[in-house]
Design an enzyme around this catalytic site. Structure first.
Site, mmCIF file in Angstrom:
data_model
loop_
_atom_site.group_PDB
_atom_site.id
_atom_site.type_symbol
_atom_site.label_atom_id
_atom_site.label_comp_id
_atom_site.label_asym_id
_atom_site.label_seq_id
_atom_site.Cartn_x
_atom_site.Cartn_y
_atom_site.Cartn_z
ATOM 1 N N LYS A 110 0.833 -1.216 0.000
ATOM 2 C CA LYS A 110 0.000 0.000 0.000
ATOM 3 C C LYS A 110 0.864 1.263 0.000
ATOM 4 O O LYS A 110 1.706 1.447 0.886
ATOM 5 C CB LYS A 110 -0.908 0.012 1.235
ATOM 6 C CG LYS A 110 -2.031 -1.021 1.152
ATOM 7 C CD LYS A 110 -2.788 -1.116 2.456
ATOM 8 C CE LYS A 110 -3.946 -0.161 2.511
ATOM 9 N NZ LYS A 110 -4.703 -0.323 3.792
HETATM 10 C C1 E4P Z 1 -8.183 -0.316 4.232
HETATM 11 O O1 E4P Z 1 -7.354 -0.604 3.382
HETATM 12 C C2 E4P Z 1 -8.251 1.017 4.848
HETATM 13 O O2 E4P Z 1 -7.022 1.370 5.393
HETATM 14 C C3 E4P Z 1 -9.358 1.062 5.880
HETATM 15 O O3 E4P Z 1 -10.530 0.535 5.303
HETATM 16 C C4 E4P Z 1 -9.608 2.453 6.446
HETATM 17 O O4 E4P Z 1 -10.771 2.444 7.242
HETATM 18 P P1 E4P Z 1 -11.170 3.651 8.234
HETATM 19 O O5 E4P Z 1 -11.523 4.844 7.401
HETATM 20 O O6 E4P Z 1 -12.344 3.119 8.995
HETATM 21 O O7 E4P Z 1 -9.970 3.926 9.103
#
Ligand code: E4P
Length: 305
Positions: free
Chosen positions: A127
């Site tokens: 990521k």
């Molecule tokens: C997944 O890859 C993301 O980092 C995650 O869904 C973020 O979620 P949040 O906005 O609830 O922190």
């Protein structure tokens, strides 16, 4: 550190619904949840992690409760351990691992982390944030045949830049993660962004897959499936609720409850321009990087950070 049960020890009650085309990922940093969800659903296509989720892992949280922290090397070893546990539970799936990036992290540093992290497991997606340095790093990473997941996406133009920066990559090797819940928090309908990106990518070669992220409720999951999002990642509680309800699919009567969220209009954007020409700035991307880096640094002793 904790070792976990393997799937199959609990009786599997369900199987993947036959008409389900969207891949289902778990959003979390606790391998026990991975095991539990596999046991409930009977399948799991992948998992996404991020620094905040890793900081909430029970072993990490317990360490902080004892007033202890990690050194910089220890925290990476801990992340690697957690990711390996998860990967072992879903060897056919994908596990997203996030590089450390604050607003001053250069592409070279992200890339160096990515090269290391990509070697942790055979099924990783790395990521990177959808900022200029993250896109620069991703463009290089796909050329080195790494799989990537472009995170903290909040606009159609950012998604266009992801498409362009990773042009030439093989299908399945690039994900873009639009964060629907954080847009909802701002009073706009995050699910519109999913529909808009899917429409825009309809003109492309399919090398980028849309991964609906920042899911907060069952309706987000159902709407992502209805729209035809390639992937949706959802927290433990949402997947548990879906499993407990028999993995119901959004039928012809399903209407996503927009409530009082403002619509996000579709924009005509050419996805084949050089990626540097798109306006990729978004306040929520910057804020998201700040939060992820703060949660990560919160795990590390001041001296070692
Ligand atoms: C997944 O890859 C993301 O980092 C995650 O869904 C973020 O979620 P949040 O906005 O609830 O922190």
């Amino acid at each position: 550190m904790t070792r976990f049960l393997r799937p199959g020890k609990r009786q599997v009650k369900h199987m993947r619904p036959r008409e389900l085309r969207t891949k289902i990922f778990l959003d979390g940093g606790n391998p026990f949840e991975t095991w539990d969800i596999i046991s409930r659903l009977g399948f799991l296509d992948g998992q996404t992690t991020n620094p905040t989720l890793i900081s909430k892992n029970p072993d990490a949280a317990e360490r902080l409760r004892r007033g202890e922290r990690f050194s910089g090397d220890e925290v990476m070893a801990f992340y690697r351990h957690v990711v390996k546990e998860i990967s072992g539970l879903i060897p056919e799936g994908s596990v997203s691992i996030e590089v450390y990036a604050d607003r001053s992290t250069p592409a070279e540093s992200m890339l160096a982390q990515a090269r290391d992290m990509f070697g942790w497991i055979p099924n990783g997606h790395i990521k990177f944030p959808v900022n200029r340095e993250g896109l620069k790093a991703a463009a290089r990473a796909v050329k080195e045949r790494m799989r990537v997941n472009m995170t903290l996406c909040f606009s159609q133009e950012q998604a266009a830049a992801v498409y362009a920066a990773t042009a030439g990559a093989r299908r399945g090797t690039v994900y873009v993660s639009p964060f629907v819940g954080r847009l909802d928090d701002r009073g706009v309908n995050g699910m519109d962004l999913i529909g808009n990106i899917l429409t825009m990518y309809g003109a492309g070669d399919g090398h980028v897959q849309v991964l609906t992220a920042s899911v907060r409720k069952l309706e987000h999951l159902l709407e992502a499936i209805r729209l035809g999002s390639d992937i949706v990642t959802a927290p433990y509680e949402v997947l548990k609720a879906w499993a407990d309800g028999g993995m119901a699919m959004p039928g012809p009567d399903f209407r996503y409850p927009v409530e009082n969220l403002a619509p996000i209009p579709y924009r005509e954007i050419d996805i084949r321009r050089p990626w540097e020409t798109y306006d990729i700035r978004h306040e929520l991307t910057d804020k998201g990087m700040e939060r992820f880096s703060a949660d990560w640094n919160g795990l590390i002793t001041k001296r070692a950070a």
